[in-house]
Design a protein around this motif. Sequence first.
Motif, PDB file in Angstrom:
ATOM      1  N   LEU A 222       0.836  -1.209   0.000  1.00 16.45           N
ATOM      2  CA  LEU A 222       0.000   0.000   0.000  1.00 16.45           C
ATOM      3  C   LEU A 222       0.870   1.259   0.000  1.00 16.45           C
ATOM      4  O   LEU A 222       1.624   1.484   0.944  1.00 16.45           O
ATOM      5  CB  LEU A 222      -0.913   0.019   1.231  1.00 16.45           C
ATOM      6  N   PRO A 223       0.747   2.079  -1.032  1.00 18.35           N
ATOM      7  CA  PRO A 223       1.540   3.310  -1.035  1.00 18.35           C
ATOM      8  C   PRO A 223       0.896   4.386  -0.153  1.00 18.35           C
ATOM      9  O   PRO A 223      -0.296   4.285   0.150  1.00 18.35           O
ATOM     10  CB  PRO A 223       1.509   3.739  -2.507  1.00 18.35           C
ATOM     11  N   PRO A 224       1.629   5.398   0.262  1.00 15.18           N
ATOM     12  CA  PRO A 224       1.043   6.483   1.038  1.00 15.18           C
ATOM     13  C   PRO A 224       0.037   7.271   0.173  1.00 15.18           C
ATOM     14  O   PRO A 224       0.142   7.181  -1.051  1.00 15.18           O
ATOM     15  CB  PRO A 224       2.237   7.372   1.405  1.00 15.18           C
ATOM     16  N   PRO A 225      -0.862   8.036   0.750  1.00 14.13           N
ATOM     17  CA  PRO A 225      -1.032   8.228   2.187  1.00 14.13           C
ATOM     18  C   PRO A 225      -1.803   7.070   2.812  1.00 14.13           C
ATOM     19  O   PRO A 225      -2.793   6.615   2.272  1.00 14.13           O
ATOM     20  CB  PRO A 225      -1.860   9.523   2.264  1.00 14.13           C
ATOM     21  N   ALA A 226      -1.309   6.624   3.949  1.00 14.00           N
ATOM     22  CA  ALA A 226      -1.974   5.522   4.629  1.00 14.00           C
ATOM     23  C   ALA A 226      -1.897   5.719   6.141  1.00 14.00           C
ATOM     24  O   ALA A 226      -0.985   6.382   6.653  1.00 14.00           O
ATOM     25  CB  ALA A 226      -1.328   4.194   4.236  1.00 14.00           C
ATOM     26  N   ILE A 227      -2.869   5.097   6.802  1.00 12.18           N
ATOM     27  CA  ILE A 227      -2.966   5.179   8.263  1.00 12.18           C
ATOM     28  C   ILE A 227      -3.020   3.759   8.810  1.00 12.18           C
ATOM     29  O   ILE A 227      -3.692   2.906   8.218  1.00 12.18           O
ATOM     30  CB  ILE A 227      -4.257   5.929   8.644  1.00 12.18           C
ATOM     31  N   THR A 228      -2.333   3.517   9.890  1.00 11.45           N
ATOM     32  CA  THR A 228      -2.445   2.213  10.549  1.00 11.45           C
ATOM     33  C   THR A 228      -3.099   2.403  11.914  1.00 11.45           C
ATOM     34  O   THR A 228      -2.723   3.317  12.663  1.00 11.45           O
ATOM     35  CB  THR A 228      -1.055   1.551  10.684  1.00 11.45           C
ATOM     36  N   ILE A 229      -4.061   1.541  12.193  1.00 11.76           N
ATOM     37  CA  ILE A 229      -4.748   1.579  13.489  1.00 11.76           C
ATOM     38  C   ILE A 229      -4.418   0.279  14.213  1.00 11.76           C
ATOM     39  O   ILE A 229      -4.545  -0.807  13.628  1.00 11.76           O
ATOM     40  CB  ILE A 229      -6.274   1.693  13.316  1.00 11.76           C
ATOM     41  N   VAL A 230      -4.001   0.417  15.455  1.00 13.29           N
ATOM     42  CA  VAL A 230      -3.659  -0.747  16.265  1.00 13.29           C
ATOM     43  C   VAL A 230      -4.554  -0.731  17.502  1.00 13.29           C
ATOM     44  O   VAL A 230      -4.625   0.295  18.188  1.00 13.29           O
ATOM     45  CB  VAL A 230      -2.167  -0.690  16.692  1.00 13.29           C
ATOM     46  N   GLY A 231      -5.243  -1.837  17.750  1.00 14.92           N
ATOM     47  CA  GLY A 231      -6.070  -1.904  18.955  1.00 14.92           C
ATOM     48  C   GLY A 231      -7.311  -2.742  18.730  1.00 14.92           C
ATOM     49  O   GLY A 231      -7.684  -3.053  17.592  1.00 14.92           O
ATOM     50  N   GLU A 232      -7.951  -3.070  19.843  1.00 19.38           N
ATOM     51  CA  GLU A 232      -9.120  -3.959  19.793  1.00 19.38           C
ATOM     52  C   GLU A 232     -10.276  -3.358  18.997  1.00 19.38           C
ATOM     53  O   GLU A 232     -11.148  -4.086  18.525  1.00 19.38           O
ATOM     54  CB  GLU A 232      -9.576  -4.309  21.219  1.00 19.38           C
ATOM     55  N   VAL A 233     -10.290  -2.019  18.819  1.00 18.69           N
ATOM     56  CA  VAL A 233     -11.391  -1.390  18.060  1.00 18.69           C
ATOM     57  C   VAL A 233     -11.448  -1.896  16.621  1.00 18.69           C
ATOM     58  O   VAL A 233     -12.503  -1.839  15.983  1.00 18.69           O
ATOM     59  CB  VAL A 233     -11.284   0.155  18.047  1.00 18.69           C
ATOM     60  N   VAL A 234     -10.320  -2.395  16.103  1.00 20.05           N
ATOM     61  CA  VAL A 234     -10.302  -2.900  14.724  1.00 20.05           C
ATOM     62  C   VAL A 234     -11.299  -4.056  14.576  1.00 20.05           C
ATOM     63  O   VAL A 234     -11.888  -4.262  13.509  1.00 20.05           O
ATOM     64  CB  VAL A 234      -8.865  -3.315  14.315  1.00 20.05           C
ATOM     65  N   ALA A 235     -11.530  -4.780  15.673  1.00 24.31           N
ATOM     66  CA  ALA A 235     -12.470  -5.907  15.624  1.00 24.31           C
ATOM     67  C   ALA A 235     -13.904  -5.450  15.380  1.00 24.31           C
ATOM     68  O   ALA A 235     -14.741  -6.239  14.931  1.00 24.31           O
ATOM     69  CB  ALA A 235     -12.377  -6.712  16.912  1.00 24.31           C
ATOM     70  N   VAL A 236     -14.197  -4.173  15.655  1.00 27.47           N
ATOM     71  CA  VAL A 236     -15.560  -3.681  15.387  1.00 27.47           C
ATOM     72  C   VAL A 236     -15.837  -3.744  13.882  1.00 27.47           C
ATOM     73  O   VAL A 236     -16.943  -4.061  13.453  1.00 27.47           O
ATOM     74  CB  VAL A 236     -15.749  -2.238  15.917  1.00 27.47           C
ATOM     75  N   HIS A 237     -14.826  -3.468  13.096  1.00 25.08           N
ATOM     76  CA  HIS A 237     -14.980  -3.585  11.641  1.00 25.08           C
ATOM     77  C   HIS A 237     -15.388  -5.017  11.268  1.00 25.08           C
ATOM     78  O   HIS A 237     -16.289  -5.224  10.457  1.00 25.08           O
ATOM     79  CB  HIS A 237     -13.676  -3.212  10.932  1.00 25.08           C
ATOM     80  N   GLU A 238     -14.724  -5.960  11.911  1.00 24.06           N
ATOM     81  CA  GLU A 238     -15.026  -7.368  11.625  1.00 24.06           C
ATOM     82  C   GLU A 238     -16.471  -7.682  11.998  1.00 24.06           C
ATOM     83  O   GLU A 238     -17.200  -8.337  11.238  1.00 24.06           O
ATOM     84  CB  GLU A 238     -14.079  -8.263  12.426  1.00 24.06           C
ATOM     85  N   GLN A 239     -16.902  -7.187  13.170  1.00 18.78           N
ATOM     86  CA  GLN A 239     -18.290  -7.449  13.592  1.00 18.78           C
ATOM     87  C   GLN A 239     -19.266  -6.865  12.576  1.00 18.78           C
ATOM     88  O   GLN A 239     -20.260  -7.488  12.206  1.00 18.78           O
ATOM     89  CB  GLN A 239     -18.546  -6.842  14.972  1.00 18.78           C
ATOM     90  N   LEU A 240     -18.964  -5.645  12.106  1.00 17.97           N
ATOM     91  CA  LEU A 240     -19.853  -5.003  11.124  1.00 17.97           C
ATOM     92  C   LEU A 240     -19.877  -5.795   9.822  1.00 17.97           C
ATOM     93  O   LEU A 240     -20.937  -6.000   9.225  1.00 17.97           O
ATOM     94  CB  LEU A 240     -19.382  -3.560  10.861  1.00 17.97           C
ATOM     95  N   ALA A 241     -18.689  -6.264   9.392  1.00 18.27           N
ATOM     96  CA  ALA A 241     -18.613  -7.041   8.145  1.00 18.27           C
ATOM     97  C   ALA A 241     -19.403  -8.336   8.289  1.00 18.27           C
ATOM     98  O   ALA A 241     -20.124  -8.750   7.372  1.00 18.27           O
ATOM     99  CB  ALA A 241     -17.154  -7.311   7.789  1.00 18.27           C
ATOM    100  N   THR A 242     -19.291  -8.954   9.461  1.00 13.47           N
ATOM    101  CA  THR A 242     -20.029 -10.196   9.711  1.00 13.47           C
ATOM    102  C   THR A 242     -21.538  -9.956   9.634  1.00 13.47           C
ATOM    103  O   THR A 242     -22.305 -10.814   9.201  1.00 13.47           O
ATOM    104  CB  THR A 242     -19.657 -10.758  11.104  1.00 13.47           C
ATOM    105  N   LEU A 243     -21.950  -8.754  10.049  1.00 13.81           N
ATOM    106  CA  LEU A 243     -23.384  -8.419  10.015  1.00 13.81           C
ATOM    107  C   LEU A 243     -23.833  -7.976   8.620  1.00 13.81           C
ATOM    108  O   LEU A 243     -24.978  -7.584   8.431  1.00 13.81           O
ATOM    109  CB  LEU A 243     -23.671  -7.305  11.035  1.00 13.81           C
ATOM    110  N   GLY A 244     -22.887  -7.960   7.672  1.00 15.64           N
ATOM    111  CA  GLY A 244     -23.271  -7.655   6.291  1.00 15.64           C
ATOM    112  C   GLY A 244     -22.885  -6.250   5.839  1.00 15.64           C
ATOM    113  O   GLY A 244     -23.148  -5.883   4.695  1.00 15.64           O
ATOM    114  N   ALA A 245     -22.291  -5.454   6.724  1.00  9.95           N
ATOM    115  CA  ALA A 245     -21.888  -4.106   6.302  1.00  9.95           C
ATOM    116  C   ALA A 245     -20.752  -4.212   5.294  1.00  9.95           C
ATOM    117  O   ALA A 245     -19.896  -5.088   5.411  1.00  9.95           O
ATOM    118  CB  ALA A 245     -21.437  -3.301   7.519  1.00  9.95           C
ATOM    119  N   ARG A 246     -20.791  -3.361   4.294  1.00 10.46           N
ATOM    120  CA  ARG A 246     -19.744  -3.374   3.269  1.00 10.46           C
ATOM    121  C   ARG A 246     -19.091  -1.999   3.202  1.00 10.46           C
ATOM    122  O   ARG A 246     -19.752  -0.984   3.323  1.00 10.46           O
ATOM    123  CB  ARG A 246     -20.341  -3.736   1.897  1.00 10.46           C
ATOM    124  N   PHE A 247     -17.791  -2.002   2.972  1.00 10.84           N
ATOM    125  CA  PHE A 247     -17.038  -0.748   2.925  1.00 10.84           C
ATOM    126  C   PHE A 247     -16.237  -0.710   1.636  1.00 10.84           C
ATOM    127  O   PHE A 247     -15.778  -1.760   1.171  1.00 10.84           O
ATOM    128  CB  PHE A 247     -16.085  -0.664   4.121  1.00 10.84           C
TER     129      PHE A 247
END
Length: 261
Positions: A222-247
């Motif tokens: 991945l070339p810049p500009p990019a952001i990295t997020i570290v932490g348990e909050v990243v799992a919220v994305h997974e929960q949303l994806a599991t519920l059918g949310a698409r990004f």
Amino acid sequence: MAATGIVYLVGAGPGDPDLITVKGAKCLQMAELVVYDRLANPALLDLVQPWAEKIYAGKEPQRHRLDQDEINNLLIAEAQKGKTVVRLKGGDPFVFGRGGEECLALAAAHVPFEVVPGISSAMAVPAVVGIPVTHRQVAQTFTVVTGHTADDPFGTNWDDLPRSGTLVILMGVKHLPQIVERLLANGRSPTTPAATIRAGTLPEQEFVVGTLADIADKAQHLPPPAITIVGEVVAVHEQLATLGARFRGHNQAVANYQQLY
Ligand SMILES: C[S@@+](CC[C@H](N)C(=O)[O-])C[C@H]1O[C@@H](n2cnc3c(N)ncnc32)[C@H](O)[C@@H]1O
């Protein structure tokens, strides 16, 4: 001599031109001169009057860039001619944007200025892929750091960073392997969820999801500009994806989840 003009330091938002504030857009409409950076979406210049002057002050290697003193002097000189000047910066002018330095230079020259805050990529880019930087019972704090200085002993003090809560790393994609090493050495678990998002809020947005152990590998293309997020909050994305949310750019992430879980 004409009355002194004014400089508006305007945050352009994280990329999508619709994410500038209403006040920022009004400033662009009344500007006589716009001095803009690389990360400010050029589509925003469509808001500027056709007769107004536009000066690129960006930081692309192939194009001439103005150094910080040249930018400060330009803003001061043009405002002293009586002009309404907009200094347009990506995200928020005060988040790794050198906005503070420009305000100090303007104040020292007795040039009136106003800061028009912008939506910082630090929060907006995680948000658009369903990662809240805080989440009740998961993360009560978030820390925003620059990874640009990863190999600079006077840069970010990685050992002083909190071991819990969300970490948002800007300008870190190039040095991600070293950053990960420092975070692991500092006590973060290799299983901590992590995500890297490039060109967030833009049509070309892409992102990968993993853990601290593998995010540097996954994000290396991945070339810049990019952001990295570290932490348990990243799992919220997974929960949303599991519920059918698409990004936007989510296919890659879904594939990664399938490998991960
Ligand atoms: C010099 S800093 C400026 C930050 C800006 N003032 C803000 O508040 O968003 C530039 C860094 O912000 C991050 N960034 C800005 N826009 C981004 C986007 N659309 N997607 C991902 N990262 C972005 C990247 O880490 C980039 O290297």
